[in-house]
Design a protein around this motif. Structure first.
Motif, PDB file in Angstrom:
ATOM      1  N   ASP A   1      35.986  31.234  43.398  1.00  0.00           N
ATOM      2  CA  ASP A   1      36.438  32.458  42.739  1.00  0.00           C
ATOM      3  C   ASP A   1      35.706  33.631  43.372  1.00  0.00           C
ATOM      4  O   ASP A   1      34.708  33.458  44.089  1.00  0.00           O
TER       5      ASP A   1
ATOM      6  N   TYR B   1      39.633  33.584  37.529  1.00  0.00           N
ATOM      7  CA  TYR B   1      39.389  33.278  36.108  1.00  0.00           C
ATOM      8  C   TYR B   1      40.258  34.153  35.212  1.00  0.00           C
ATOM      9  O   TYR B   1      40.924  33.657  34.288  1.00  0.00           O
TER      10      TYR B   1
ATOM     11  N   GLN C   1      37.430  27.457  32.968  1.00  0.00           N
ATOM     12  CA  GLN C   1      37.245  28.639  32.137  1.00  0.00           C
ATOM     13  C   GLN C   1      36.012  28.503  31.256  1.00  0.00           C
ATOM     14  O   GLN C   1      35.253  29.467  31.075  1.00  0.00           O
TER      15      GLN C   1
ATOM     16  N   CYS D   1      32.858  29.032  33.508  1.00  0.00           N
ATOM     17  CA  CYS D   1      32.651  30.440  33.873  1.00  0.00           C
ATOM     18  C   CYS D   1      32.115  31.238  32.695  1.00  0.00           C
ATOM     19  O   CYS D   1      31.177  32.034  32.835  1.00  0.00           O
TER      20      CYS D   1
END
Length: 929
Positions: free
Chosen positions: A258, A265, A463, A466
């Motif tokens: 990412d 995200y 998710q 993160c």
């Protein structure tokens, strides 16, 4: 429930191991005692004594389970040698009982092992926190390794238990599941995810293997003659157990890419169409860095998988995709940076185009390794199909792979460094994922409804990782995050910043306590990072003018507008229904019905205007993102009241017209004046069944007094032709028919011949005495598939072909068809089979509503017209007569001769219900009408 209370509760309720659990409360009590010179020595001695006792119990019990396991395999071998069917069924039953017992013992021992292992781990953590002395002796003596290896032994036995149940399923169904043609790279399923508490995982696996086998990749085909089981899996083979053979689960590691601002995200959180997620994945490895609470498998020397997941919304009519290619581990850094050509970094040349697309996306979006997830996966699936596939991920660990925490020459952090910095998080639950291509089986519904699992819609490991490890960059937290989870994430970030002050991370944005929960498009709930709702109605954050607001735009999908349009169309349909009901009430006749019908016409217009207003109001709110309510609390109640009033009025009026003497019917029209007389008289029908609507008439004997009337509602009635009294009525069959035609073939009148339009055009013979159907003939091939079977008549004096024998009634039937009238006979062959022989057709441009034969002449009443057509069946001469009155809704016709040879014709209609008798003249038609 806290661990101390849980262990105490198990000590009281567990009948198998209750008194043998760890003395956790006693150890805690010892830690709380005042300090003394021998306190530490006494604690270590107590702990070692408990360890030795627990280890002996577990080792002894595992040995017993292995003996039971071997006994189970011997019984399966014995079953293979049994040929007698009954004996084999008994032998299989004994194997199943032993397998069930082994599964229950496995589950009980695993629960005992789990809570004792957790007990030792937590009591040592309490000790280290209170004394400030780390219990290094526990790790040095590798006590935790004993629990790990014991769990591996139980998993090995679970694999054999899975094979046993697969053997039983195969033997009981007498099918061999050795041929497998599954493409494991293609998954088009409906997926749902659940959380499972750690103590319930093994019990859940035990229940699953009863229905689905463990699915293990690259499994050797062992004992195929004994087990008839060949299982493969998407997982890799793991460590072997001495008696179990192989492990039920294997490690899977993924490094997610990412940008530093978490671009991927947030796109995935917003469920944007076409949002992608890239990751590097590998499966297991012999060189694993394992601790008592985590395992970080190192990547293999050669093969890594570069994967791309693409999200597609349902309205684009495409499935979400998962694609992957093989990349050489030695060249992975060059691949990520673009320093080498794609084909130089590939293990094989397959999928080069996909690898180029992923590399281009990584470079353009500045994607870097950001998060690592590690877990053990057990899969459950039949080897012959993947209609039902279940996976359980345990030991889920999240590792922070932020670029600021590693050098530029690394694409991931080293395992010893991660362990040293304690820069990882252990997820407290196992993740159960169910993928279905078929409706959910009943056994699976029972498991998913049990308290062992908790559904978490669209749960994402990426998710969650993160949001837990990089909260400073997160603008919207996942909906399953609680306020406590958010606080923990920020606290963890602050702690990490203090340990490494040089890390260039921005200052944290702590969430407000009064976090505002906002709804997003798919019905879930998300939390903003600073507690400010992402809507036009968001309020100021208590005067903190300089605080940067985290916003989240509420996504409005095209299907939202379509849903508003569909709602409007449904309201239009309701308005049309009111118009239809009003028209029906008017057509029933009478001043009362017409008054009620006329009331519903303007009400339908009101509903239409209200629906239009609601449509444009919702459309404005959708476009502006208004926080006002979108539901309608007034319209449905108003519509329900209108419909109920309409239905009640219809039933009352219909009941009044059909029960008791019928009201006088008017046949007067413009330019036509009909007065009741002996020649033109309405028969007062009485005691008709409710909802009886005449569809045809028939008289077995023209000189008789009684006629039969059919109804489209699957009913027939016997009526006195003189006074209109209903002598008897009954329903033909329980199934729904649409009887539109009726006829007799003899004057005895013992059998009715009926024509039905539903479910298809068919002819039925119904014995009146026994009330049974004696014959059913499908006439769809002759009359067509359209529902046009409106009239039926029979004629005896017709000339038949000489080769026809055993003809029913020695005559021919006349039946209405889309193109006119079909003439056919019904006969029987030598075996008694029914034969339908078409003779000829009478072509007509208009639809026929009723038929009858009188004095060698065929009469046909045209549907929705005032014409009566007559054919002379001897001379083929055709005549047309005008029906009396202004209405054209006649549904039945029959002729009667009086004692003085006067001829009368009876006409019936259904709207409004009426029966009229007219005097008839062969030359002029209707007399005095």
């Amino acid at each position: 429930m806290k661990l101390c209370k849980t262990i105490s509760h198990l000590g009281e309720t567990d009948t198998q191991y209750g008194h043998q659990y760890l003395q956790y409360n006693l150890l805690v009590k010892h830690l709380k005692e005042p300090d003394s010179p021998n306190k530490e020595v006494d604690f270590v001695q107590m702990l070692e004594s408990e360890l030795q006792r627990i280890k002996e119990i577990i080792s002894c019990k595992i040995g017993e389970l292995k003996v039971t396991n071997r006994s189970l395999q011997i019984k399966m071998q014995m079953v293979q040698s049994v040929d007698n069917g009954r004996e084999k069924i008994d032998a299989l039953g004994k194997v199943r009982l032993l397998a069930d017992k082994l599964g229950n013992d496995l589950s009980a021992l695993e629960r005992f092992l789990h809570y004792n292992s957790e007990g030792f781990r937590k009591i040592l953590r309490k000790h280290d926190r209170q004394t400030g002395i780390r219990s290094a002796w526990y790790e040095a003596q590798k006590h935790q390794d004993f629990f790990v290896k014991s769990r591996e032994s139980l998993e090995g036995i679970l694999v054999v238990l899975s094979d046993t149940y697969e053997f039983l399923r195969t033997a009981e169904s007498d099918k061999d599941s050795t041929d497998s043609g599954i493409n494991q790279e293609v998954f088009e399923r409906k997926s749902s995810k659940y959380w499972v508490a750690g103590e319930d995982v093994f019990a859940l696996q035990k229940e699953l293997v009863k229905q689905l086998p463990l699915y293990i990749f690259d499994r050797k085909k062992k004992n195929t003659t004994k087990m008839r089981h060949r299982a493969k899996s998407i997982l890799v083979r793991n460590k072997s157990d001495g008696d179990g053979g192989m492990q039920a689960a294997s490690w899977i590691s993924s490094v997610y890419l990412d940008s530093r601002e978490l671009f991927s995200y947030h796109r995935r959180m917003d469920r944007e169409e076409g949002a992608t997620l890239n990751r590097i994945r590998w499966y297991g490895n012999k060189e694993e860095h394992v601790t008592d609470t985590m395992a970080l498998p190192r990547p293999p020397d050669k093969e890594l998988f570069m994967e791309r997941k693409t999200h597609h919304e349902s309205w684009v009519q495409e499935q979400s995709l998962k694609e992957r290619v093989n990349v050489d581990e030695k060249h992975i850094i060059a691949y990520l940076s673009g320093d080498k050509m794609v084909d130089e970094t590939m293990v094989e040349r397959k999928g080069i185009q996909l690898a180029k697309e992923i590399q281009e996306e990584i470079i353009n979006q500045q994607l870097e390794s950001m998060i690592r997830t590690v877990y053990r996966r057990a899969a459950f699936q039949l080897d012959t199909n993947n209609d039902v596939r279940i996976t359980i991920d345990t030991g889920l660990t999240f590792v922070n792979e932020h670029p600021d925490l590693r050098s530029a020459e690394q694409w991931r952090r080293s395992e010893p460094e991660v362990e040293e910095r304690m820069d990882w998080i252990r997820f407290p639950y196992a993740v159960l994922e169910v993928k279905l291509k078929v409706p959910c089986p009943p056994w699976l519904e029972g498991i998913l409804e049990s308290p062992m699992v908790r559904q978490v819609h669209k749960f994402s490991k990426f998710q969650h990782a993160c949001a837990s490890l990089i909260p400073d960059k997160v603008l919207v937290f996942p909906y399953w995050f609680t306020d406590e989870d958010i606080d923990d994430a920020y606290r963890r970030a602050e702690k990490h910043r203090k340990q490494d002050p040089g890390a260039p991370l921005p200052p944290p944005r702590r969430p407000n306590k009064d976090n505002v929960i906002i709804n997003i498009a798919n019905g879930e709930v998300a939390r903003t990072a600073n507690g400010v709702a992402a809507s036009a109605q968001a309020k100021a954050d208590n005067g903190k003018k300089n605080q940067k607001k985290a916003t989240h735009r509420v996504k409005v999908e095209p299907k939202t507008f379509f849903a508003n349009e569909r709602t409007f169309i449904q309201w239009l349909t309701s308005s049309l229904l009111l118009v239809t009901l009003g028209s029906a009430l008017i057509s029933l006749g009478g001043s009362e019905a017409e008054a009620v019908g006329l009331i519903f016409m303007p009400l339908a217009i009101i509903i239409l205007l209200y629906a239009t207003f609601s449509f444009y109001t919702r459309l404005h709110r959708i476009r502006t993102g208004s926080a006002k309510r979108y539901d309608d609390s007034f319209g449905p109640g108003l519509l329900t009241a209108f419909l109920c009033a309409a239905m009640i009025a219809t039933i009352i009026i219909h009941f009044q017209q059909n029960v008791g003497p019928s009201k006088k019917d008017s046949l007067q029209g413009k330019g036509i004046k009909v007065e009741e007389s002996f020649s033109c008289r309405q028969v007062n029908l009485s005691k008709l069944p409710i909802l009886f609507e005449p569809s045809d008439l028939a008289i077995p004997d023209e000189r008789g007094r009684y006629m039969w009337m059919a109804s489209g509602g699957n009913m027939v009635a016997k009526i006195d032709a003189v006074n209109g009294k209903v002598e008897s009525s009954f329903t033909l069959l329980r199934e729904q028919l649409d009887t539109e035609a009726i006829a007799f073939i003899s004057t005895s009148g013992d059998t009715l011949y009926l024509g039905s339009e539903s479910p298809h055009n068919e002819l039925l013979a119904y014995n009146i005495q026994s009330r049974t159907v004696t014959m059913r003939i499908d006439l769809s091939y002759l009359l067509g598939t359209e529902p046009r079977f409106e009239g039926l008549a029979f004629f005896k004096n017709i000339q038949l072909p000489q080769d026809l024998n055993n003809v029913l009634g020695n005559g021919a039937f006349f039946a209405t068809a889309p193109h006119g009238i079909e003439i056919f006979t019904i006969s029987y062959d030598q075996n008694g089979a029914v034969l339908v022989t078409p003779l000829r057709s009478l072509r007509l441009q208009n639809k026929v509503g009723a038929l009858t034969v009188h004095n060698d002449k065929l009469y046909a009443v045209l549907d929705n017209k005032r014409d009566l057509i007559r054919w002379d069946l001897n001379t083929q001469e055709r005549s047309t007569f005008l029906l009396p009155g202004k209405l054209d809704t006649w549904e039945g016709i029959a002729f009667v001769k009086s004692a003085d040879e006067e001829q009368f014709v009876y006409l019936a209609r259904d709207s409004p219900i009426a029966l009229w008798r007219f005097m008839w003249d062969e030359t002029t038609g209707f007399k005095e009408c």
